[in-house]
Design a protein around this motif. Structure first.
Motif, PDB file in Angstrom:
ATOM      1  N   GLY A  72      24.717  -4.260   1.229  1.00 37.24           N
ATOM      2  CA  GLY A  72      24.610  -5.685   0.939  1.00 37.24           C
ATOM      3  C   GLY A  72      25.546  -6.497   1.807  1.00 37.24           C
ATOM      4  N   GLY A  73      26.410  -7.294   1.154  1.00 32.69           N
ATOM      5  CA  GLY A  73      27.375  -8.111   1.887  1.00 32.69           C
ATOM      6  C   GLY A  73      28.602  -7.343   2.336  1.00 32.69           C
ATOM      7  N   ILE A  74      28.709  -6.084   1.921  1.00 30.78           N
ATOM      8  CA  ILE A  74      29.827  -5.247   2.367  1.00 30.78           C
ATOM      9  C   ILE A  74      29.433  -4.606   3.698  1.00 30.78           C
ATOM     10  CG2 ILE A  74      31.240  -3.212   1.867  1.00 30.78           C
ATOM     11  CD1 ILE A  74      30.870  -3.818  -1.094  1.00 30.78           C
ATOM     12  N   ALA A  75      30.168  -4.957   4.748  1.00 33.67           N
ATOM     13  CA  ALA A  75      29.827  -4.485   6.087  1.00 33.67           C
ATOM     14  C   ALA A  75      30.253  -3.045   6.321  1.00 33.67           C
ATOM     15  CB  ALA A  75      30.470  -5.391   7.141  1.00 33.67           C
ATOM     16  N   GLU A  76      31.394  -2.640   5.735  1.00 33.27           N
ATOM     17  CA  GLU A  76      31.907  -1.287   5.949  1.00 33.27           C
ATOM     18  C   GLU A  76      33.008  -1.009   4.932  1.00 33.27           C
ATOM     19  OE1 GLU A  76      33.405   1.446   9.742  1.00 33.27           O
ATOM     20  OE2 GLU A  76      33.855  -0.711   9.721  1.00 33.27           O
ATOM     21  N   VAL A  77      33.154   0.257   4.556  1.00 29.70           N
ATOM     22  CA  VAL A  77      34.244   0.688   3.671  1.00 29.70           C
ATOM     23  C   VAL A  77      35.018   1.787   4.384  1.00 29.70           C
ATOM     24  CG1 VAL A  77      34.824   1.836   1.498  1.00 29.70           C
ATOM     25  CG2 VAL A  77      33.080   0.050   1.540  1.00 29.70           C
ATOM     26  N   HIS A  78      36.341   1.656   4.351  1.00 33.39           N
ATOM     27  CA  HIS A  78      37.209   2.676   4.947  1.00 33.39           C
ATOM     28  C   HIS A  78      38.142   3.202   3.864  1.00 33.39           C
ATOM     29  CE1 HIS A  78      39.642   4.705   8.016  1.00 33.39           C
ATOM     30  NE2 HIS A  78      40.711   4.257   7.358  1.00 33.39           N
ATOM     31  N   VAL A  79      38.019   4.510   3.563  1.00 36.41           N
ATOM     32  CA  VAL A  79      38.928   5.164   2.612  1.00 36.41           C
ATOM     33  C   VAL A  79      40.130   5.638   3.414  1.00 36.41           C
ATOM     34  CG1 VAL A  79      39.142   6.918   0.824  1.00 36.41           C
ATOM     35  CG2 VAL A  79      36.902   5.879   1.277  1.00 36.41           C
ATOM     36  N   ASN A  80      41.258   4.944   3.244  1.00 36.57           N
ATOM     37  CA  ASN A  80      42.395   5.193   4.119  1.00 36.57           C
ATOM     38  C   ASN A  80      43.174   6.439   3.715  1.00 36.57           C
ATOM     39  OD1 ASN A  80      44.106   4.237   6.361  1.00 36.57           O
ATOM     40  ND2 ASN A  80      45.669   4.023   4.746  1.00 36.57           N
ATOM     41  N   GLY A  81      43.482   6.587   2.426  1.00 39.28           N
ATOM     42  CA  GLY A  81      44.230   7.769   2.007  1.00 39.28           C
ATOM     43  C   GLY A  81      45.231   7.461   0.918  1.00 39.28           C
ATOM     44  N   TRP A  82      46.145   8.417   0.684  1.00 40.49           N
ATOM     45  CA  TRP A  82      47.108   8.362  -0.426  1.00 40.49           C
ATOM     46  C   TRP A  82      48.504   8.124   0.121  1.00 40.49           C
ATOM     47  CZ3 TRP A  82      51.406  11.343  -1.620  1.00 40.49           C
ATOM     48  CH2 TRP A  82      51.903  11.240  -2.929  1.00 40.49           C
ATOM     49  N   PHE A  83      49.300   7.312  -0.642  1.00 44.22           N
ATOM     50  CA  PHE A  83      50.689   7.100  -0.266  1.00 44.22           C
ATOM     51  C   PHE A  83      51.488   6.783  -1.524  1.00 44.22           C
ATOM     52  CE2 PHE A  83      54.243   4.358   1.151  1.00 44.22           C
ATOM     53  CZ  PHE A  83      54.862   5.235   2.037  1.00 44.22           C
ATOM     54  N   GLU A  84      52.391   7.723  -1.893  1.00 44.10           N
ATOM     55  CA  GLU A  84      53.332   7.548  -3.006  1.00 44.10           C
ATOM     56  C   GLU A  84      52.652   7.071  -4.296  1.00 44.10           C
ATOM     57  OE1 GLU A  84      56.536   5.102  -1.630  1.00 44.10           O
ATOM     58  OE2 GLU A  84      57.366   6.694  -0.364  1.00 44.10           O
ATOM     59  N   GLY A  85      51.587   7.768  -4.679  1.00 42.82           N
ATOM     60  CA  GLY A  85      50.928   7.468  -5.953  1.00 42.82           C
ATOM     61  C   GLY A  85      49.810   6.448  -5.864  1.00 42.82           C
ATOM     62  N   TYR A  86      49.546   5.922  -4.679  1.00 45.93           N
ATOM     63  CA  TYR A  86      48.513   4.902  -4.503  1.00 45.93           C
ATOM     64  C   TYR A  86      47.456   5.393  -3.515  1.00 45.93           C
ATOM     65  CZ  TYR A  86      51.845   1.803  -6.793  1.00 45.93           C
ATOM     66  OH  TYR A  86      52.719   1.247  -7.694  1.00 45.93           O
ATOM     67  N   THR A  87      46.197   5.217  -3.863  1.00 47.61           N
ATOM     68  CA  THR A  87      45.080   5.546  -2.966  1.00 47.61           C
ATOM     69  C   THR A  87      44.501   4.248  -2.447  1.00 47.61           C
ATOM     70  OG1 THR A  87      44.588   7.605  -4.129  1.00 47.61           O
ATOM     71  CG2 THR A  87      42.819   6.637  -2.798  1.00 47.61           C
ATOM     72  N   GLN A  88      44.444   4.103  -1.134  1.00 50.14           N
ATOM     73  CA  GLN A  88      44.078   2.829  -0.508  1.00 50.14           C
ATOM     74  C   GLN A  88      42.691   2.893   0.112  1.00 50.14           C
ATOM     75  OE1 GLN A  88      46.416   1.597   2.972  1.00 50.14           O
ATOM     76  NE2 GLN A  88      46.659  -0.427   2.032  1.00 50.14           N
ATOM     77  N   VAL A  89      41.897   1.836  -0.204  1.00 42.34           N
ATOM     78  CA  VAL A  89      40.530   1.708   0.318  1.00 42.34           C
ATOM     79  C   VAL A  89      40.361   0.274   0.815  1.00 42.34           C
ATOM     80  CG1 VAL A  89      38.066   1.814  -0.245  1.00 42.34           C
ATOM     81  CG2 VAL A  89      39.653   3.441  -1.301  1.00 42.34           C
ATOM     82  N   PHE A  90      39.700   0.133   1.975  1.00 42.23           N
ATOM     83  CA  PHE A  90      39.414  -1.200   2.522  1.00 42.23           C
ATOM     84  C   PHE A  90      37.909  -1.445   2.496  1.00 42.23           C
ATOM     85  CE2 PHE A  90      43.197   0.240   5.023  1.00 42.23           C
ATOM     86  CZ  PHE A  90      44.116  -0.640   4.471  1.00 42.23           C
TER      87      PHE A  90
END
Length: 221
Positions: free
Chosen positions: A176-194
């Motif tokens: 849809g309106g989401i052009a791309e998703v990047h699953v970046n990874g884990w850092f000190e208890g946090y999982t980051q996704v763009f």
């Protein structure tokens, strides 16, 4: 004297023959109508005949089920969308034992969805906010990403990735309106996704689901 007695006897006979109108029984025909003859029976009266049992409208033989979609939705509608595009945060609960096992996207009526599915017993927390660039936690590097704006998703309560968890980094295509998703990874208890989004910043909502634990981010379109 004899004449007077005859007159009296004649009068008495006359009274006996005629009788009193108030003490006489009713004529036979009237008595038959009023007391002896039965009232018209219900069977002989069309208006009193038992009406056939017919419902005013056909009734179902079994309760009608509530309308349901033909296929189950991947998640309930969730909370209302806010009026603003301000950042949203929430704390995790339970042990920080969550492992990321899947990331997926979906297109729905009125919004596009990003789901982070996990294993573990905790309930994830989150920090979700708009940004102009995708900046990786820890390294500070800028991650190239399609789209005009970036929605940064940080899931808290996650443990260091174990064998068999979701492989990172990893990219997902458009939805849809989401052009791309990047699953970046884990850092000190946090999982980051763009999530790179086309066009202007939009309202979004964030909520969790259980069995299994999931973090859901919907972006209005």
């Amino acid at each position: 004297m004899r004449r007077a007695m005859g007159t009296s006897l004649a009068a008495a006979l006359l009274l006996t023959a005629c009788g009193s109108g108030t003490d006489d029984p009713a004529p036979a025909s009237a008595a038959g109508t009023a007391t002896s003859s039965p009232e018209p029976s219900e069977a002989s009266s069309p208006s009193a005949s038992p009406a056939p049992t017919e419902p005013s409208s056909p009734q179902p033989s079994s309760p009608q089920p509530s309308p349901e979609p033909s296929s189950p939705s991947p998640a309930p509608d969730g909370p209302p969308f806010p009026d603003s595009t301000e950042p949203q945060t929430a704390k995790p609960s339970g042990d920080w034992d969550l492992q990321l096992v899947d990331v997926r996207t979906g297109v729905h009526d009125g919004f596009d969805r990003v789901v982070l599915e996990m294993s573990g017993t905790a309930t994830p927390g989150w920090g979700v906010a708009w940004a102009d660039r995708a900046v990786a936690e820890g390294s500070g590097e800028v991650v190239p990403l399609a789209g005009d704006h970036v929605l940064t998703i940080s899931a808290s309560g996650t443990a260091m990735p174990a064998a068999g968890s979701f492989e990172v980094p990893q990219r997902l295509g458009a939805a849809g309106g989401i052009a791309e998703v990047h699953v970046n990874g884990w850092f000190e208890g946090y999982t980051q996704v763009f999530a790179g989004v086309d066009g202007d910043e939009r309202p979004f909502r964030v909520f969790t689901l259980t069995d299994p634990p999931r973090l859901v981010v919907d972006v209005a379109n």
